[in-house]
Design a protein around this motif. Structure first.
Motif, PDB file in Angstrom:
ATOM      1  N   ILE A  79      -6.505   3.583  -5.612  1.00 33.31           N
ATOM      2  CA  ILE A  79      -5.497   2.526  -5.596  1.00 33.31           C
ATOM      3  C   ILE A  79      -5.814   1.452  -6.629  1.00 33.31           C
ATOM      4  CG2 ILE A  79      -4.568   0.612  -4.210  1.00 33.31           C
ATOM      5  CD1 ILE A  79      -4.829   2.482  -1.756  1.00 33.31           C
ATOM      6  N   THR A  80      -7.061   0.986  -6.664  1.00 33.60           N
ATOM      7  CA  THR A  80      -7.410  -0.119  -7.555  1.00 33.60           C
ATOM      8  C   THR A  80      -7.353   0.280  -9.025  1.00 33.60           C
ATOM      9  OG1 THR A  80      -9.772   0.347  -7.276  1.00 33.60           O
ATOM     10  CG2 THR A  80      -8.804  -1.326  -5.852  1.00 33.60           C
ATOM     11  N   THR A  81      -7.559   1.555  -9.324  1.00 28.90           N
ATOM     12  CA  THR A  81      -7.437   2.023 -10.705  1.00 28.90           C
ATOM     13  C   THR A  81      -6.008   2.440 -11.043  1.00 28.90           C
ATOM     14  OG1 THR A  81      -8.023   4.291 -10.060  1.00 28.90           O
ATOM     15  CG2 THR A  81      -9.812   2.849 -10.780  1.00 28.90           C
ATOM     16  N   ARG A  82      -5.128   2.352 -10.044  1.00 26.07           N
ATOM     17  CA  ARG A  82      -3.717   2.695 -10.172  1.00 26.07           C
ATOM     18  C   ARG A  82      -3.476   4.173 -10.448  1.00 26.07           C
ATOM     19  NH1 ARG A  82       0.339  -2.009 -11.164  1.00 26.07           N
ATOM     20  NH2 ARG A  82      -0.850  -3.760 -10.350  1.00 26.07           N
ATOM     21  N   SER A  83      -4.438   5.007 -10.089  1.00 25.40           N
ATOM     22  CA  SER A  83      -4.165   6.440 -10.059  1.00 25.40           C
ATOM     23  C   SER A  83      -3.130   6.704  -8.965  1.00 25.40           C
ATOM     24  CB  SER A  83      -5.452   7.222  -9.786  1.00 25.40           C
ATOM     25  OG  SER A  83      -6.357   7.083 -10.858  1.00 25.40           O
ATOM     26  N   LEU A  84      -3.240   5.953  -7.879  1.00 24.52           N
ATOM     27  CA  LEU A  84      -2.183   5.875  -6.871  1.00 24.52           C
ATOM     28  C   LEU A  84      -1.466   4.552  -7.114  1.00 24.52           C
ATOM     29  CD1 LEU A  84      -4.097   7.088  -3.677  1.00 24.52           C
ATOM     30  CD2 LEU A  84      -2.253   8.290  -4.851  1.00 24.52           C
ATOM     31  N   ARG A  85      -0.289   4.619  -7.657  1.00 22.82           N
ATOM     32  CA  ARG A  85       0.380   3.419  -8.135  1.00 22.82           C
ATOM     33  C   ARG A  85       1.073   2.646  -7.018  1.00 22.82           C
ATOM     34  NH1 ARG A  85       0.336   2.783 -13.267  1.00 22.82           N
ATOM     35  NH2 ARG A  85       2.073   1.302 -13.229  1.00 22.82           N
ATOM     36  N   ASP A 138       0.771  -0.518   2.827  1.00 18.72           N
ATOM     37  CA  ASP A 138       1.783  -0.966   3.787  1.00 18.72           C
ATOM     38  C   ASP A 138       2.149   0.210   4.683  1.00 18.72           C
ATOM     39  OD1 ASP A 138       1.926  -3.491   2.572  1.00 18.72           O
ATOM     40  OD2 ASP A 138       3.422  -2.788   1.121  1.00 18.72           O
ATOM     41  N   LEU A 139       2.070   0.018   5.995  1.00 17.12           N
ATOM     42  CA  LEU A 139       2.482   1.033   6.963  1.00 17.12           C
ATOM     43  C   LEU A 139       3.876   0.669   7.464  1.00 17.12           C
ATOM     44  CD1 LEU A 139      -0.821   1.513   9.018  1.00 17.12           C
ATOM     45  CD2 LEU A 139       0.019   2.875   7.087  1.00 17.12           C
ATOM     46  N   ARG A 140       4.848   1.523   7.164  1.00 17.39           N
ATOM     47  CA  ARG A 140       6.232   1.241   7.514  1.00 17.39           C
ATOM     48  C   ARG A 140       6.670   2.152   8.658  1.00 17.39           C
ATOM     49  NH1 ARG A 140       8.471   1.493   1.268  1.00 17.39           N
ATOM     50  NH2 ARG A 140       7.000  -0.050   0.410  1.00 17.39           N
ATOM     51  N   PRO A 141       7.196   1.569   9.735  1.00 17.31           N
ATOM     52  CA  PRO A 141       7.632   2.376  10.883  1.00 17.31           C
ATOM     53  C   PRO A 141       8.621   3.461  10.466  1.00 17.31           C
ATOM     54  CG  PRO A 141       7.634   0.046  11.435  1.00 17.31           C
ATOM     55  CD  PRO A 141       7.385   0.128   9.956  1.00 17.31           C
ATOM     56  N   ALA A 142       8.373   4.666  10.936  1.00 22.26           N
ATOM     57  CA  ALA A 142       9.242   5.830  10.708  1.00 22.26           C
ATOM     58  C   ALA A 142       9.281   6.277   9.252  1.00 22.26           C
ATOM     59  CB  ALA A 142      10.666   5.538  11.195  1.00 22.26           C
ATOM     60  N   GLN A 143       8.498   5.642   8.387  1.00 19.93           N
ATOM     61  CA  GLN A 143       8.477   6.031   6.975  1.00 19.93           C
ATOM     62  C   GLN A 143       7.098   6.500   6.517  1.00 19.93           C
ATOM     63  OE1 GLN A 143      10.688   3.488   4.148  1.00 19.93           O
ATOM     64  NE2 GLN A 143      11.263   2.239   5.914  1.00 19.93           N
ATOM     65  N   GLY A 144       6.051   5.863   7.029  1.00 13.76           N
ATOM     66  CA  GLY A 144       4.708   6.252   6.644  1.00 13.76           C
ATOM     67  C   GLY A 144       3.977   5.183   5.869  1.00 13.76           C
ATOM     68  N   ALA A 145       2.982   5.603   5.104  1.00 12.72           N
ATOM     69  CA  ALA A 145       2.125   4.683   4.358  1.00 12.72           C
ATOM     70  C   ALA A 145       2.522   4.642   2.886  1.00 12.72           C
ATOM     71  CB  ALA A 145       0.672   5.111   4.491  1.00 12.72           C
ATOM     72  N   PHE A 146       2.473   3.437   2.319  1.00 16.54           N
ATOM     73  CA  PHE A 146       2.816   3.243   0.917  1.00 16.54           C
ATOM     74  C   PHE A 146       1.802   2.289   0.287  1.00 16.54           C
ATOM     75  CE2 PHE A 146       6.606   4.453   3.094  1.00 16.54           C
ATOM     76  CZ  PHE A 146       7.335   5.234   2.201  1.00 16.54           C
ATOM     77  N   VAL A 147       1.449   2.538  -0.955  1.00 16.89           N
ATOM     78  CA  VAL A 147       0.565   1.619  -1.669  1.00 16.89           C
ATOM     79  C   VAL A 147       1.280   0.273  -1.797  1.00 16.89           C
ATOM     80  CG1 VAL A 147      -0.702   1.150  -3.800  1.00 16.89           C
ATOM     81  CG2 VAL A 147      -0.525   3.502  -2.943  1.00 16.89           C
ATOM     82  N   HIS A 148       0.590  -0.784  -1.431  1.00 14.89           N
ATOM     83  CA  HIS A 148       1.173  -2.130  -1.486  1.00 14.89           C
ATOM     84  C   HIS A 148       1.582  -2.485  -2.913  1.00 14.89           C
ATOM     85  CE1 HIS A 148       1.902  -6.305  -0.457  1.00 14.89           C
ATOM     86  NE2 HIS A 148       1.071  -6.693  -1.401  1.00 14.89           N
ATOM     87  N   GLU A 149       2.716  -3.141  -3.042  1.00 11.16           N
ATOM     88  CA  GLU A 149       3.180  -3.616  -4.343  1.00 11.16           C
ATOM     89  C   GLU A 149       2.845  -5.102  -4.456  1.00 11.16           C
ATOM     90  OE1 GLU A 149       6.996  -1.974  -5.821  1.00 11.16           O
ATOM     91  OE2 GLU A 149       7.239  -1.228  -3.770  1.00 11.16           O
ATOM     92  N   PRO A 150       1.860  -5.446  -5.287  1.00 13.48           N
ATOM     93  CA  PRO A 150       1.417  -6.844  -5.368  1.00 13.48           C
ATOM     94  C   PRO A 150       2.492  -7.750  -5.958  1.00 13.48           C
ATOM     95  CG  PRO A 150       0.414  -5.544  -7.115  1.00 13.48           C
ATOM     96  CD  PRO A 150       1.120  -4.576  -6.217  1.00 13.48           C
TER      97      PRO A 150
END
Length: 225
Positions: free
Chosen positions: A32-38, A73-85
């Protein structure tokens, strides 16, 4: 291929033995911090588990921890997403970073000996070579190492722990922009080394304050312009 868009082989498989949940957490945090997972990417537990070579449980635990720390960010019924700063978050981080690193520079000026100065000079020379070679990835890595060394030389373990946490998040926020200052940033590092070598606490503080505040000034000028 991960839904997050990582190329095959970009995710290292977790090798045992060891504290598995910690290794999974550290691996995902680094991606995440290297933005390999954007920012904004969907993180699918089953896919991450498959690429890491682990079960879904440690991945789920890691995502929960990363959510608590603000990376995911954990979103109900959607799952996990990398936080957008957001820019507000980035501005707050810059403020904290300046406070921590200016104090680190002051402390380092009061106690750094020849060995510490030599280490900083070696990092600075390597950074200047990286800029000359156009190797921005290496320049960014060396910049991080330089700042970490200054904090280490301050000799305050609590400050070092806090600065490390903030620096990692600052690098994440500014990954698209880091490295653009090139030679000027390393020239400022040279000035800082001179202040530390001269045990000039006030000069070291002033240089580090101006150095760490530059991204903040640049952003505000860009917004006004």
């Amino acid at each position: 291929m991960l839904s997050a868009g990582l190329p095959q082989g970009a995710v290292p498989r977790i090798e045992r033995p060891g504290p598995l949940r910690e290794r999974v957490y550290e691996t995902l945090l680094e991606l995440i911090t290297t933005r390999s997972l954007r920012p904004g990417r969907h993180l699918v537990e089953s896919e991450l588990a498959g690429h890491l070579g682990v079960s879904r449980q440690p991945v789920r635990e890691a995502l929960q921890r990363l959510s608590t720390e603000g990376w995911v960010d954990l979103r109900p019924a959607q799952g996990a997403f990398v936080h957008e700063p957001t820019e507000a978050e980035a501005d707050q981080l810059r403020t904290v970073r300046t406070l921590l690193e200016t104090e680190a520079a002051r402390l380092a000026a009061a106690r750094t000996g020849p060995a510490g100065i030599s280490a900083l000079e070696a990092l600075c020379a390597a950074g200047e070579r990286a800029v000359a070679d156009g190797d921005m990835d290496r320049s960014v890595a060396l910049n991080t190492a330089f700042h970490a060394k200054v904090v280490e030389l301050a000799g305050n373990t609590v400050l070092a722990a806090l600065a490390g946490q903030v620096e990692r998040r600052v690098r994440w926020h500014h990954a698209p922009e880091t490295g653009r200052r090139g030679r000027q940033a390393w020239a400022e590092h040279r000035d800082l080394i001179a202040a530390l070598a001269g045990r000039d606490e006030q000069r070291a503080t002033d240089i580090m304050r101006a150095h760490t505040q530059h991204p903040r000034r640049t952003y505000r000028e860009r917004e006004r312009g």
